[in-house]
Design an enzyme around this catalytic site. Structure first.
Site, PDB file in Angstrom:
ATOM      1  N   SER A   1     -14.753  44.119 -22.047  1.00  0.00           N
ATOM      2  CA  SER A   1     -15.759  45.115 -21.644  1.00  0.00           C
ATOM      3  C   SER A   1     -15.220  46.317 -20.876  1.00  0.00           C
ATOM      4  O   SER A   1     -15.981  47.244 -20.597  1.00  0.00           O
ATOM      5  CB  SER A   1     -16.857  44.454 -20.815  1.00  0.00           C
ATOM      6  OG  SER A   1     -17.750  43.774 -21.652  1.00  0.00           O
TER       7      SER A   1
ATOM      8  N   LYS B   1     -20.409  50.811 -11.913  1.00  0.00           N
ATOM      9  CA  LYS B   1     -21.136  50.012 -12.918  1.00  0.00           C
ATOM     10  C   LYS B   1     -22.252  49.241 -12.222  1.00  0.00           C
ATOM     11  O   LYS B   1     -22.031  48.666 -11.148  1.00  0.00           O
ATOM     12  CB  LYS B   1     -20.150  49.061 -13.606  1.00  0.00           C
ATOM     13  CG  LYS B   1     -20.743  48.279 -14.780  1.00  0.00           C
ATOM     14  CD  LYS B   1     -19.675  47.440 -15.477  1.00  0.00           C
ATOM     15  CE  LYS B   1     -20.238  46.699 -16.696  1.00  0.00           C
ATOM     16  NZ  LYS B   1     -19.228  45.897 -17.408  1.00  0.00           N
TER      17      LYS B   1
ATOM     18  N   SER C   1     -19.161  46.174 -22.547  1.00  0.00           N
ATOM     19  CA  SER C   1     -20.395  46.453 -21.837  1.00  0.00           C
ATOM     20  C   SER C   1     -20.304  47.659 -20.897  1.00  0.00           C
ATOM     21  O   SER C   1     -21.331  48.229 -20.551  1.00  0.00           O
ATOM     22  CB  SER C   1     -20.813  45.226 -21.032  1.00  0.00           C
ATOM     23  OG  SER C   1     -19.898  44.980 -19.984  1.00  0.00           O
TER      24      SER C   1
END
Lengths: 100, 493
Positions: free
Chosen positions: B183, B79, B159
């Site tokens: 998330s 990420k 997210s």
């Protein structure tokens, strides 16, 4: 509580975010919507309740008082620190003139 | 030979160890898959050379008869919230575009030390603020899933949407995620994969771009519970560089995995039966109860009375912390600088931040600044912190009655991109079931359960006691074995 355009402009200036008139106007109902929704927290009886700032009980540790104990995060890495600066000069971060 | 991209973490690691294939073959297969999936927009930058270098190191270690690490030969997606040495790290924001850290986050370093390689940096909601992956400066991530009979691009959740999209599309066997208010779990549920947020403090936050420091916690996202257990073991551990890092040993979750839940009590919180929840979700919840009962667990009804207030409390606390954390982006030390002609320092700050932050980030900074400002601090911020105490206390009370909690992960399945972006508040409601565990710092996982009538995956959530990731993983495994969830999106990209 609700915010008007002037209040949003004040908050934006406190947050150091430049906002034009259009943007401010658009933000007013959005913020009010959210603030109105969070108002429901007022219903909760919190008498005698301590505010929580840390979720897991943990004691704050103190680091050994040793210079450059971790070479990767301690001193002596000026070039690494400055490497991403938009304006680095003479080994410092450069900023626009502050004093006239 | 099997298509190597169909394999997960454990299968790749074991296959490389036993010499069924080389780590280089694995890395090449995934690099090709990543290159062929640009339509998903899951990656902001790709790093095929990083994946190959780690693979070659794993192959060489094997040839030399050395021990291979727990993630050796496994190329993963990272990420883009984790600082990676020499590789652009942006948090999907314009303000950090071009920022290449001269340091490595603790979590990513641990993964490289365990033998993993990096396929690239995964797209996300800007500064991890969003539940749909529509706030990235680098464009929306598309879910590999589509509704039956429709070509509309669906949300991969947020997210960690680049992570969920990449893992579901089989262009990465696993990926890192971060969870502040759901998330990891919400995108895992939307994409039909597994993801676990460990107890707050298990994974170091050092080198992770901060959003809300009292909540942010990293975790793995993968296609199975076993893979999550392996990868979490590699990510977790004490880090003296993070003051909130837990000084505890990391258990061997993989070795202890067991889907036998005899003697365990599973709590069903009545407050999670909320209006607006899809019937298909409620049905899958019922199904989940039956599965856990079948695994030997006893189902008990519990109450978490302050559930309803968790989300509004979160939307005060998280923006408050964000407004403080994001003050560092001012155009001086790194990232973007916007210096209008003749501007002074303050004007530069304001112009830089106006140019560099997206709308959702600005909205949250403003809310945070407002609730922390004089006159409103007690009414909003202190009140929210007290409600947080009550939410955490609800869970503490629940542990007198059960060992793990079963709940839906989200109130709905994935939705088409663009369908909710006009209304920030509706978007926030997506995290209604995920946020309470975050506020209490508890380990929580989403595992895929069933499919809805549109052919979209639905997830079930397991919440455990502090430090008891094992029971969460075990219950997740029990569901996984019984659901037999093997659905994969049809390739359109």
């Amino acid at each position: 509580m609700s915010v008007d355009k002037q209040t949003v402009a004040k908050i934006a200036s406190l947050a150091r975010i430049k906002m034009g008139d259009d943007e401010l106007e658009k933000m007013v109902p959005e913020l009010n919507n959210i603030l109105q929704w969070v108002e429901q927290l007022g219903e909760v009886n919190v008498d005698g309740v301590e505010p929580m700032s840390a979720v897991i009980p943990n004691t704050l540790r103190l680091r050994e008082d040793v210079i450059d104990a971790d070479p990767k995060t301690a001193g002596g890495r000026r070039d690494d620190v400055l490497a991403n600066a938009p304006a680095a000069e003479h080994g410092f971060f450069g900023v626009p003139k502050v004093i006239e | 030979m099997t298509d190597l991209t169909s394999l997960g973490v454990k299968a790749i690691r074991d296959g490389v160890r036993s010499g069924d294939f080389t780590a280089r073959e694995v890395a090449e297969s995934f690099n090709d898959a990543v290159a062929g999936a640009a339509a998903l927009n899951a990656f902001i930058v790709t790093t095929p050379d990083h994946a190959l270098a780690a693979a070659d190191a794993a192959d060489k270690a094997r040839a030399d008869g050395k021990d291979l690490g727990p993630m050796a030969g496994v190329p993963i997606g990272m990420k883009d919230l984790f600082a990676t040495h020499g590789v652009q790290t942006t948090a999907a924001s314009h303000i950090l575009e071009g920022f290449t850290p001269h340091y490595e986050s603790t979590v990513s370093q641990k993964l490289w030390d365990a033998g993993a390689g990096m396929l690239g940096k995964l797209n996300l909601d800007q500064f991890a603020m969003g539940s749909s992956n529509e706030t990235s400066f680098f464009g929306n991530v598309s879910s590999p899933w589509r509704k039956q009979g429709s070509n509309a691009a669906m949300s991969p959740g947020g997210s960690s949407g680049g992570s969920s999209s990449a893992v579901a599309a089989r262009i990465a066997p696993a990926a890192t995620g971060t969870d502040t208010g759901g998330s990891i779990r919400q995108p895992a549920a939307f994409a039909g994969i597994s993801g676990i947020k460990p107890t707050y403090g298990r994974c170091s936050r050092w080198g992770v771009v901060a959003f809300a420091s009292s909540l942010d916690q990293a975790g793995p996202m993968a296609r199975s519970v076993e893979d999550c257990a392996i990868m979490l073991g590699a990510m977790a551990g004490f880090d003296p560089k993070d003051a909130t890092s837990l000084e505890m040993d990391v258990p061997d979750w993989e070795a202890a995995l067991s889907s036998d839940l005899k003697g365990k009590k599973v709590g069903i919180p009545k407050e999670y039966r909320m209006e607006g929840t899809d019937q298909a979700i409620l049905d899958s919840w019922e199904q989940g109860k039956a599965w856990l009962k079948d695994a030997g667990a006893q189902i008990v009804d519990i109450s978490l009375p302050h559930t309803k207030y968790a989300l509004p409390a979160y939307y005060i606390i998280a923006p408050a912390e964000a407004s403080s954390n994001l003050a560092r982006y001012d155009g001086v030390r790194y990232g973007l600088r916007d210096l209008p002609e003749g501007a002074g320092l303050q004007d530069m700050y304001a112009a830089t931040r106006a140019e560099g932050f997206g709308d959702e980030v600005k909205r949250r900074i403003l809310i945070g600044t407002y609730v922390l400002s004089a006159g409103f601090y007690d009414a909003y911020y202190t009140q929210a912190q007290k409600v947080r105490t009550l939410v955490a206390r609800d869970f503490e009370n629940a542990w007198n009655e059960c060992d793990v909690i079963l709940a839906p992960t989200t109130p709905t399945a994935s939705f088409p991109l663009g369908s909710l972006d006009a209304d920030p508040l509706t978007m926030y409601l997506n995290d209604v079931f995920a946020v309470p565990a975050s506020l209490a710092g508890l380990p929580a996982m989403s595992v895929p359960a069933t499919m809805n009538e549109d052919g979209l995956p639905l997830g079930l959530q397991l919440v455990g006691k502090p430090f008891d990731e094992q029971t969460v993983l075990d219950a997740g495994l029990a569901i996984q074995q019984r659901s037999g969830f093997a659905h994969a999106p049809a390739k359109w990209w």
